[in-house]
Design a protein around this motif. Structure first.
Motif, PDB file in Angstrom:
ATOM      1  N   GLN A 258       0.825  -1.199   0.000  1.00 59.91           N
ATOM      2  CA  GLN A 258       0.000   0.000   0.000  1.00 59.91           C
ATOM      3  C   GLN A 258       0.867   1.260   0.000  1.00 59.91           C
ATOM      4  O   GLN A 258       2.006   1.250   0.469  1.00 59.91           O
ATOM      5  N   GLN A 259       0.297   2.318  -0.558  1.00 61.93           N
ATOM      6  CA  GLN A 259       0.955   3.610  -0.485  1.00 61.93           C
ATOM      7  C   GLN A 259       1.106   4.029   0.974  1.00 61.93           C
ATOM      8  O   GLN A 259       0.184   3.883   1.775  1.00 61.93           O
ATOM      9  N   ASP A 260       2.287   4.533   1.340  1.00 66.37           N
ATOM     10  CA  ASP A 260       2.526   4.981   2.707  1.00 66.37           C
ATOM     11  C   ASP A 260       1.849   6.332   2.904  1.00 66.37           C
ATOM     12  O   ASP A 260       2.228   7.336   2.294  1.00 66.37           O
ATOM     13  N   ARG A 261       0.832   6.357   3.769  1.00 69.08           N
ATOM     14  CA  ARG A 261       0.068   7.595   3.982  1.00 69.08           C
ATOM     15  C   ARG A 261       0.426   8.298   5.283  1.00 69.08           C
ATOM     16  O   ARG A 261      -0.223   9.268   5.655  1.00 69.08           O
ATOM     17  N   GLY A 262       1.395   7.791   6.011  1.00 70.36           N
ATOM     18  CA  GLY A 262       1.790   8.469   7.237  1.00 70.36           C
ATOM     19  C   GLY A 262       1.456   7.668   8.480  1.00 70.36           C
ATOM     20  O   GLY A 262       1.094   6.490   8.413  1.00 70.36           O
ATOM     21  N   CYS A 263       1.552   8.334   9.627  1.00 71.13           N
ATOM     22  CA  CYS A 263       1.419   7.651  10.917  1.00 71.13           C
ATOM     23  C   CYS A 263       0.271   8.231  11.736  1.00 71.13           C
ATOM     24  O   CYS A 263      -0.026   9.426  11.656  1.00 71.13           O
TER      25      CYS A 263
END
Length: 329
Positions: A258-263
């Motif tokens: 998946q695209q890394d969308r943050g934390c």
């Protein structure tokens, strides 16, 4: 457990044009076990099944059923020892369920095809073993895909084989029917002490159902063992990594890259916490302590906290969209 089938330095593939799919295979199938053959598309699972069933000649090596080389047996002898269920639908709606299952006794009848009392007893037993008694009198074109597959398995069982081979038996079934079918195959292996080999793409279902896995990679190498052993030694993760799948060894499930969308930080407990965790992972959010975005999961609602601002959501769908909108700002 008896050893039903062994291969010795088996090479499989095609002669014209020559193509080796896999070689030096030394495998075993034992009585009372359900073995699932897994691997990415195109690695040669169906070729292996056809070769074991003597529908295709090996390029080298040997296949033994008990003490007998499979190619020294006559077609009738092989049919009494091996049954196979293929992926293709059976569309002969003129047959009833009982008549389909009765075809499994063909290797035992004479030229007239007349069924003996013993044949009829075995047919009835096979139908009962798959839970198909209510389906026996119905035409095949009146059966659902799941019901028809049950009767195909009963037909294979009526052959009274030592080994049953199934190629993608759940291909046309919905999830409840797939679960039911794999549970049935496991019980049949244990209750009748047959060896059952199933080629399948139902990875997670195979992990839950199989006694052992044959895991075939793109180099034609087969690793075998209990599902848990192949998880712990990394074989399962490595086999499917090139297909864009990540195997989560803790949950026993596959995930897409998946695209890394943050934390985000996730607070809560119970089912709301667990399913929020799954939704975040699916959308590409990593859960860490002390992130700038905090999600509190409650029963039937969620609170999103960011920069001293608090927003309420009443579905995970709306919460995920709000998170993605914030990341794009």
């Amino acid at each position: 457990m008896r050893t039903i089938l062994t291969t010795q330095n088996l090479s499989i593939g095609y002669k014209r044009p020559r193509k080796i799919v896999a070689e030096a295979l030394n495998l075993e199938l034992k009585s009372g076990e359900l073995v699932c053959l897994l691997g990415p598309n195109g690695v040669g699972k169906s070729t292996l099944l056809r070769t074991i069933a003597a529908m295709q000649r090996p390029l080298a090596g040997y296949i033994f059923l008990g003490q007998h080389n499979i190619h020294d047996l006559s077609p009738r002898q092989r049919a009494q020892l091996i049954s196979i269920v293929l992926t293709e639908r059976v569309d002969n709606g003129l047959l009833t369920g009982y008549e389909l299952v009765a075809l499994g006794r063909y290797p035992y009848t004479d030229f007239s095809g007349r069924l003996s009392v013993q044949d009829k007893t075995i047919i009835t037993w096979a139908i009962q073993a798959v839970g198909g008694t209510a389906l026996a009198a119905r035409p095949l074109n009146m059966l659902s895909d799941g019901e028809r597959q049950k009767m195909m398995i009963a037909r294979a069982l009526a052959q009274d084989p030592s080994l049953m081979l199934l190629d993608e038996p759940t291909a046309f079934l919905d999830l409840p029917r797939r679960v039911e079918l794999m549970r049935l195959l496991r019980h049949l292996a244990e209750d009748t002490q047959r060896a059952i080999l199933v080629s399948t793409h139902d990875l997670e279902l195979a992990l839950q159902s199989a006694h052992r896995l044959w895991l075939m990679n793109t180099q034609g190498i087969i690793q075998e063992g209990a599902p848990e052993d192949l998880v712990l030694n990394g074989a399962l993760q490595n086999t499917f990594a090139q297909n864009g799948l990540i195997f989560d060894a803790e949950s026993g499930t596959f995930k897409l890259h998946q695209q890394d969308r943050g934390c985000v930080t996730l607070l809560g407990e119970g089912l709301p916490y667990l399913w929020t965790q799954r939704a975040l992972a699916r959308e590409g959010f990593q859960i860490i302590p002390n992130a700038s975005i905090v999600i509190e999961a409650y029963h039937q609602h969620w609170r999103l906290l960011k920069n001293q601002c608090s927003l309420e959501y009443y579905t995970l769908y709306d919460l995920m969209n709000a998170l993605k909108d914030q990341q794009s700002e």
